[in-house]
Structures are given as structure tokens and as C-alpha cells.
Design an enzyme around this catalytic site. Structure first.
Site, PDB file in Angstrom:
ATOM      1  N   THR A 169      -2.046   6.476   1.403  1.00 24.17           N
ATOM      2  CA  THR A 169      -2.053   6.938   0.010  1.00 24.17           C
ATOM      3  C   THR A 169      -3.291   7.781  -0.299  1.00 24.17           C
ATOM      4  O   THR A 169      -3.487   8.204  -1.425  1.00 24.17           O
ATOM      5  CB  THR A 169      -2.042   5.730  -0.953  1.00 24.17           C
ATOM      6  OG1 THR A 169      -3.113   4.857  -0.578  1.00 24.17           O
ATOM      7  CG2 THR A 169      -0.737   4.960  -0.879  1.00 24.17           C
ATOM      8  N   SER A 170      -4.132   8.035   0.705  1.00 23.19           N
ATOM      9  CA  SER A 170      -5.359   8.806   0.470  1.00 23.19           C
ATOM     10  C   SER A 170      -5.171  10.247   0.937  1.00 23.19           C
ATOM     11  O   SER A 170      -4.211  10.564   1.619  1.00 23.19           O
ATOM     12  CB  SER A 170      -6.513   8.165   1.248  1.00 23.19           C
ATOM     13  OG  SER A 170      -6.316   8.357   2.636  1.00 23.19           O
ATOM     14  N   THR A 179      -8.769   8.929   9.010  1.00 23.79           N
ATOM     15  CA  THR A 179      -9.598   9.442  10.105  1.00 23.79           C
ATOM     16  C   THR A 179      -8.726  10.159  11.132  1.00 23.79           C
ATOM     17  O   THR A 179      -9.110  11.210  11.668  1.00 23.79           O
ATOM     18  CB  THR A 179     -10.390   8.294  10.758  1.00 23.79           C
ATOM     19  OG1 THR A 179     -11.322   7.784   9.799  1.00 23.79           O
ATOM     20  CG2 THR A 179     -11.144   8.766  11.987  1.00 23.79           C
ATOM     21  N   ASP A 224      -0.628  -6.815  -0.986  1.00 24.42           N
ATOM     22  CA  ASP A 224      -1.649  -6.746   0.055  1.00 24.42           C
ATOM     23  C   ASP A 224      -2.328  -8.108   0.190  1.00 24.42           C
ATOM     24  O   ASP A 224      -3.496  -8.259  -0.134  1.00 24.42           O
ATOM     25  CB  ASP A 224      -2.658  -5.645  -0.290  1.00 24.42           C
ATOM     26  CG  ASP A 224      -3.358  -5.116   0.945  1.00 24.42           C
ATOM     27  OD1 ASP A 224      -3.080  -5.615   2.053  1.00 24.42           O
ATOM     28  OD2 ASP A 224      -4.196  -4.204   0.804  1.00 24.42           O
ATOM     29  N   GLY A 276     -11.288   3.180   0.117  1.00 27.37           N
ATOM     30  CA  GLY A 276     -11.374   3.348  -1.328  1.00 27.37           C
ATOM     31  C   GLY A 276     -12.436   4.355  -1.738  1.00 27.37           C
ATOM     32  O   GLY A 276     -12.621   4.610  -2.923  1.00 27.37           O
ATOM     33  N   LYS A 302     -11.625  -0.939  -3.240  1.00 27.06           N
ATOM     34  CA  LYS A 302     -10.739  -2.098  -3.075  1.00 27.06           C
ATOM     35  C   LYS A 302     -11.441  -3.372  -3.492  1.00 27.06           C
ATOM     36  O   LYS A 302     -10.855  -4.269  -4.078  1.00 27.06           O
ATOM     37  CB  LYS A 302     -10.329  -2.226  -1.595  1.00 27.06           C
ATOM     38  CG  LYS A 302      -9.044  -1.498  -1.309  1.00 27.06           C
ATOM     39  CD  LYS A 302      -8.419  -1.993  -0.009  1.00 27.06           C
ATOM     40  CE  LYS A 302      -7.252  -1.091   0.345  1.00 27.06           C
ATOM     41  NZ  LYS A 302      -6.831  -1.243   1.725  1.00 27.06           N
TER      42      LYS A 302
END
Lengths: 500, 500
Positions: free
Chosen positions: A204-205, A209, A262, A174, A294
Site C-alpha cells: 500500500t506504499s 525495497t 493485522d 510507515g 504503525k
């Protein structure tokens, strides 16, 4: 005994791994088979169990429509192949899903049955959706969460590293940027602890990583390959999706997405199963709190952290959690390439490196180093700092990059975006009071990240900086003018910077 | 502004009315589209909104896979047709489904939105499954149940009969045989009340009323055709599925089936919506109770009956309910043809007619006749009996059969099964204490009912009868020796008769 034979009709489409066969509606009535029932389709010695779907026009009464997965499994490459059909009982797991829907508590064996059937593609989307929804509405007890975690571990691949101390970390996310893993892992490995890190790609980001690491090296390996790398180097930074660790999780995500469900139990199980599957003995959970993160409040973070600790305990993993500030982006770059550059700057101790990212990485690495019983409480961060400053962490990162088939001699200058760019200037003078993680992420996504590796946002001004009217706040690296337009409209609608 | 164009690739399969299009997985990432997202596909002036599914191998990055419904709607008959793609927002109804999942109460407008989207095929199976599951786990308030009923009525077809008094009946089921509708409707119509009866086909039973009526006449008509028949004759006995009354219901059943989810609220709404849609003003609900019936106890039946009454009140329908004995089959035949023969025997007052069926029909008809304000309480059953004994009910049934394009001169002898038959003899002497509805239904299904119209079971001995060792208890009418084998194995495993 009458046997039922039908002729193959190939449907040249996948269902996404689930075995589905299509019967003619009237034929199905004659056979006493309904949509959702299970049938066994046999051709000689080969057979496959499939879920029945019905069709009124495309499939004739003497045909059976085979989706790609089914025809591949049976090795059928053409129409009109004679196949034997037999109804078989529905999987037991459906009973257990129904039990959960009825608000009952499931045993380990029941949860295992559900998860195992999911992994082996034996449940339809409708059935998985009912399970996820019930998990959400009925909740999972603590015991069920632990059992779910165990079931997810036991139905997927695991790494066998034969080490007494294996460490890991996870961030709840988040926060834009925040690419700590790629700095922490080499520090820890340089210290001598084993850290087989698997990460996700962006869902969704603007970058996960795995997407960022992929700028520097390959990230997709099998469990066997990862074992080899970690045994030699002491660490890896790989994409978890390929390894087939916690395989059930990937299948459930598909069903959770449309309604953004979720459930806490599923989330806990999903994260902890991945840690257990690589053999972790000690895990650090980073819980950022903030309006747009989040987790919104400190109390909520405490509660969640404690849950992580307790699940860990049951699975023989020592879990610590750290609550961090999730109100600002961390680092200056947002997007795979720009974040990779931040990481390299910290590891190479470049003078313009993002100090907020460095600080957070040292703090996390410090806690992980203290998992070793050779280190006294409060000494970890100092050790981490020495490993970073001395260049030993960068040396280790080069080893990791090389082991993962990348170029260890990569330079910061190699990471200059090759897209178009556009500077956003400040409309007033003042101090940066706030930067919206959500707005920054949306702009970077609109610019083309993560599928355009170079695209994203670079923050010239961060938390606490002074800015003069007309100075550049941020640069957008974008793919096409249409994309820039979209970025600018988000910027207008939801301005990322609050200046006072 | 860049526009996205893809080439059509026809997938020659229906999805079951839902609009689904398949994108290449990598292309979808590039476009920022996920599985379950909505896109608008345009070709010239035609366009259709579809739900996105992803494929990694079958659909190339420049292609879009179109399921049958989508290609038909767009009028595309070949591959490689250039189509414009644009992402559109997900339907609002998803928000409301999520709201229900979160345990919140929905307003009429929100429920209408969900039901309307279901009727128009705008929700995927995963999404409908989540809604049904949440309806089950979170429950529906009374107000929500009423609103759901209204929404189902308002999104489907309705009959316009312009009568002040329109009567209807419904039985909750679970009793083998029990073909009361086909006797009650002609009695009521002979009395002069309007009774536009629509019924279902078998879903899991050996025969639905529609299957049984189909032995005598056609049952599939449009709403317009039904209006005509009912205006002329005063009644009909038709299959509800073709009429498109309560259209949402049929779509939800598909999702409820795999897990046998039957939330009370959905059931109430489904039944009452069908009554409201034909314009009923007065409804009788028959609630059989018994160990193997849907409703097990008297208290449960009272509670459910009261709920029916209250929902009816809100929808301006007068509802009465009657609790009946559901522990025995009613009538002697089980299976479409055998049940039709029972009905004809009662209507034609044959000396061997099943008196238990006759008795129950008169009781139900009596209550319905008393809905008329010209009839005093307690007089209905007497009137019903006269209409049956005098042959006026049979005369009315002949009119109905003729109006529905069947042969009104059908005789009982025409309804002799043309299958193989097998007698089951009693292994001891005694009195029939119990006949299992479930076992009888399973045997009739195994024999081939309802898809083999003649197949089923005929009960020579019923409740209270004396039987001697070696006497025939029942005859199985079956299609093939394989079917008989199955019948006999059910008979052994779960004997229908208890004799003491």
C-alpha cells in the site's frame, strides 16, 4: 460397489491456486455432498483433492466444473472427459481452526497442520478468513506465536549458507522514503558479514525495497540462485516473494487485506519466519514511532520490541531493536526511482546526498556490525562510516548489482525522472515543523508510484528547513494530468507540510 | 479526465449470487486496485458494483472477467464488449464487521447495514466468514441479538395476514423422526387459530419437515401464494427457503457450514426472524435435551429458553418453551416417506400409529391452543385430543394438502417404500434401553434419505420394548447394495440399540 463418474467441464479461470470443483446442486444432494466438502477427482492414475462449490444452472448433473488449477493438475484440456468422483474427509486443519475459534490454545502440530494446508492450497478463502479472524479476536499466546513462526519456516523454502554469523534487518514501516536497506546491506557486506536480505514489494506504499532495488537491477531469484549470489558476494537485496520463503504468509495476506486485519501474532510470525528462513542468527528490528506510523507510542514500541527479542530467543536468533523517529519522511525522494537516486547519492557520497538517510543508515549499520564479536560496543557506527566514506560500501553495492544482473556502472544522472513534473510552492515563510508521512505517500501513489517507476515526490524542504513564501517545497513527478489533479486534491485536503 | 475501458470476457460460472469481476494482476496494480476492492462496471446506462478478484494468466490486461451474475445483470452475452471501470469505495458494512472483530458492540443501524449488504450480495465469502467468526468469538449482546433479528426481518419478505393471533412453533432438532409439525398444524388450524408454518429442508438430517411434507404435496410457494392459502385454510406447511423470509439467513448458512459454526446469537436471530416475518404473535419453542441432541443439559435448555422468551418480548412475540426428552427417536419411521406415513397414521388414527409421536404432538398442540385467551390453562391438550380423535384434524390436513396442490385422498398404503429392504435382527434378548439418534440418522442418510424419498429406517422396537434374540429390531430401506453396505458398516461401528 457403485462408482460416480462425471464429465469434465472446463472453467477457464483460476481461483488463485486453491483447488475448486463445481458440482450441480441437485446432483450434490443426491451424492450427499455439501458446498465446502472435499472430493477426490481421478483420471487414470492422476488425482487431485478439491473443495466443492455448487452451481444450479451452469453445471449439469452429469458434469463437474473444473477451475484452471484443477484441470491443469489433472492434465485435462477439454470438456466431456470422464472423471471419477469420491468424497474424502475434510482436512484435520479445519478442526484446529475451529479449536482456535473456540478460544483454545493450539499445539505446534496443530498449527503446522493449518499452515501446511494453507501452503498446499487445501483451505478455502472462507476457512482461511475464519482462521485469521480468530487469530485476531482470540489472540495467540507467546508459545503459539513461536510455533506459528516455526511452522511457517518449516513449510517454506530455506537458504543454506553454512555461516556462523548471518545478519538481517527489518523495519516495521510507515515512514515515507526511509530506504535504509540498500545502504546498510553493502556497508555490512563490505565489513565482511553475511547479509542475505529479502524485501517486499509495495503493498500500500509508494515503493517497497524490492521495487526500489529493481530500478538498479533484477530482484527475482530462486532460493538456489540467491544462495549462489550470497556465497560469492556475501549479500543480496532481493524480492522475497519469488523465493518461496515463508510461503504461507503470502497466502494469508490475500485474506487479511479486505478487512485490514493485522493480528500481532501473525505479523510477528510473518517477519521472524522470513528471517529464520534465510538462516539469520542476528536480527535488527527498526521500530519507527509516530502519529502516523504503525506504532504510535514508545511503550507500545518497547512491548513489541521485547516480543521480537523473545520470539528470536526461542528460535535461536539474537534480536535487537531500535526505536526511531517516524514523524518525518527520511530522504528526499518518494517513489522507486527517486528513492534509488537517494540511495546512490549516499553510497557515492554525492554532495547533495540526503544526510538524514545517511545518518539513520550508519546508526543501523553500526548496531549490526556490533553483532560481530570482533567489534567492541560503541565502535560499530564509526566502522560503518569509514566503509561508506572510503567508497568500499559503494564498491560492494556494485558487486551486488552485477551479481543480480544489473549495470554496476549506473550513474546518478541516469536516475532523472522522465515524467511530467509540477512544483509545489510555499504559501508562507517560516520553518518546516511537520511533514505528514501519510499525505506524502498518498500523493506519490496518486502520481503513479510504484507501478510507474519514475513517478513520486521529491522533497526540496525537509524537517527544520527555513522556507520563504514562493519557494518550492516539493516536486511531483506524475504520469498524466488526471493523476496530477488527484495529487493536488490530496494536497488540498491533507496538506503535507506544516510551516510555522 | 482519463477513463478506464476494458473488454468483457465471459466466465460461464456463477459465484452463488455475489458479484465478482476478475482483473489482470498487473493491470490492477497499474489502476491501484487490489483484490477485494469494489469497482463499478458500466455499459451505457446499466451498471453493477462488483468485488475484484485477480488473475495472472486467464485475463489479459485489457480484459475484465465477468462471472455469470455480473454479465446477466449487465445484459452482456459475448466477449469483447467495451465496459467502463471505476473504483468505488468499499461498503460501510466492512467497517462495522471490523468493529465487531475488535470486540465492540454494534448499533441497529450498523447491523442493518451488514445484513442488508449480505442480502444484496455485496459482501464476499471472506468478509461474511470474518463476520460469522467474530460473532462467534466476540459474541452478541442481548440487544445486538434483538437488533440482528430485526435487521433480518426488515431485509426479507414478510407475510401480511391481518390476524390478531398468529401462532407458530419451532423445534431445535437433533431427534430422529420427531415429525410433530405435520400433526400439530392441522390440529391448531382445526381449532381455528392461524398457523402459517414454514419449515426447512434437511441440511444434515435424513429429512426436514419440508422434505416430509413434500411426499404429500407441493411445498414451494411465494409469499403472496402462502398468504392466499393461509387466509383461506388458516394454515400451511411450506418450505421456508423459497419464500425469501429471513433471506440473510440462507446466505450466512453457506459460510457457517464449512466450520460448523453455530453462534447462539445468529441461531436465535435466524429462528426468531422467521417467526416474526410470518407475523407470529405467539411461538412455542421445543428444546429437546439429550446426550446427542443440540442441547445437552437442563440448565442449558432453561438458559436458551429464557433467551428465546426475552428476544420474543422485544419483538412483541409471546414465546413459551418446552423442554422435551431428546434421548430417543420419536415415531417409527426415519426418512421422508416413512415419516410421512407415521404422520398420516396419527392423523387417521390408524391402530398401528406411533403413540410416542401422538403423545408429543398433543402436548405441543395443547400449549399452542392455550395461547388463545378463550382456553383455560390445562385445557389445551384435552381439546387437541378431541380434534385429533374426531378426525377434524385429518380433515384440516386434507384441506391443507389440497390447497398446496397435493392429493387429499392419499392413503397409508400409498406410502409403502418401493426400495429394497433389509431386516436387522436382535443378537440377544432383553429390554430396549437406548436408541442412538445419531446412529439412526447416519444409517438413514447412508441408505439414501432424503434425496431418495423412500429410503430410511423403520424402527420395529422402540424405547422400553422387550425383544427376543432373532426378532427384527429395524428395517433398512435402501437404494443400492453399495448403500446397504455403508449402512451395515455404520451399524457395526456405532450400534443404535442398547439392549439389557
Amino acid at each position: 460397489m457403485t462408482r460416480t463418474f462425471l464429465k469434465s467441464k472446463l472453467i477457464k479461470v483460476e481461483t488463485g491456486n486453491i483447488m475448486v470443483a463445481v458440482l450441480n446442486e441437485l446432483k450434490a444432494i443426491e451424492l450427499g455432498i455439501s458446498a465446502g466438502d472435499r472430493i477426490r477427482i481421478s483420471k487414470g492414475r492422476k488425482h487431485v483433492n478439491a473443495i466443492v462449490d455448487l452451481s444450479s444452472v451452469d453445471i449439469l448433473p452429469d458434469e463437474i466444473g473444473l477451475f484452471e488449477e484443477v484441470s491443469m493438475e489433472l492434465g485435462i484440456k477439454k470438456n466431456n472427459v470422464k472423471l471419477e468422483i469420491k468424497q474424502v474427509p475434510s482436512p484435520k486443519s479445519l478442526e484446529f481452526i475451529k479449536k482456535k475459534i473456540n478460544g483454545k490454545t493450539l499445539t505446534y502440530d496443530e498449527i503446522y497442520e493449518i499452515i501446511n494446508d494453507i501452503v498446499h492450497n487445501k483451505l478455502s478463502d472462507v476457512e482461511m478468513s475464519a482462521f485469521v479472524t480468530a487469530t485476531y479476536t482470540e489472540g495467540l499466546t507467546f508459545e503459539e506465536t513461536v510455533n506459528l513462526t516455526r511452522a511457517v519456516v518449516n513449510t517454506g523454502d530455506t537458504l543454506h549458507l553454512k555461516k556462523k554469523l548471518i545478519v538481517d534487518k527489518h523495519c516495521l514501516g510507515g515512514v515515507a522514503g526511509n530506504r535504509t536497506t540498500m545502504v546498510v546491506v553493502p556497508i555490512i557486506a563490505a565489513f565482511g558479514l553475511t547479509m542475505p536480505k529479502t524485501s517486499s514489494r509495495s503493498i500500500t506504499s509508494p515503493a517497497g525495497t524490492a521495487d526500489t532495488m529493481e530500478v538498479l537491477t533484477e530482484v527475482e531469484f530462486s532460493a538456489k540462485e540467491l544462495e549462489k549470489i550470497v556465497r560469492r558476494i556475501g549479500a543480496c537485496i532481493a524480492f522475497g516473494g519469488t523465493v518461496n520463503l515463508a510461503a504461507a504468509d503470502d497466502k494469508l495476506i490475500k485474506v487479511r487485506h479486505p478487512l485490514h486485519l493485522d493480528p500481532v501474532g501473525l505479523m510477528l510470525a510473518s517477519i521472524m519466519a522470513k528471517k529464520k528462513a534465510v538462516g539469520s542468527t542476528h536480527v535488527l528490528i527498526d521500530i519507527p514511532i509516530g502519529e502516523e506510523a504503525k506504532v504510535k507510542t514508545f511503550d507500545e514500541a518497547e512491548l513489541l520490541g521485547t516480543l521480537f527479542e523473545r520470539v528470536g530467543e526461542k528460535l535461536n536468533m539474537k534480536v535487537e531493536y531500535i526505536i526511531t523517529d517516524g514523524n518525518f519522511p527520511i530522504g528526499r525522494g518518494i517513489g522507486p526511482l527517486l528513492e534509488a537516486r537517494d540511495v546512490l547519492m549516499v553510497l557515492q557520497q554525492h554532495e547533495k546526498r540526503p544526510l538524514d538517510l545517511e545518518k539513520k543508515c550508519l546508526e543501523l549499520a553500526g548496531i549490526i556490525i556490533e553483532f560481530s564479536d570482533k567489534v567492541k560496543r560503541g565502535q560499530g557506527e564509526k566502522i560503518a562510516e569509514e566503509l561508506l566514506k572510503s567508497g568500499r560500501a559503494w564498491q560492494k553495492m556494485k558487486e551486488i548489482i552485477k551479481a543480480q544482473k544489473g549495470n554496476p556502472n549506473i550513474k546518478i544522472e541516469d536516475l532523472e525522472p522522465r515524467t511530467l513534473s509540477y512544483n509545489i510552492k510555499s504559501e508562507k515563510s517560516g520553518v518546516i515543523k511537520k511533514i505528514s508521512n501519510k499525505s506524502i505517500a498518498r500523493i506519490a501513489l496518486a502520481a503513479g508510484a510504484p507501478s510507474v517507476m519514475d513517478a513520486g515526490v521529491y522533497l526540496h524542504k525537509i524537517k527544520g528547513d527555513e522556507v520563504k513564501k514562493g519557494e518550492t517545497l516539493m516536486t511531483i513527478y506524475y504520469k498524466s494530468n488526471e493523476k496530477l489533479k488527484k495529487c493536488l486534491s490530496i494536497l488540498k485536503e491533507n496538506p503535507p507540510y506544516t510551516i510555522k
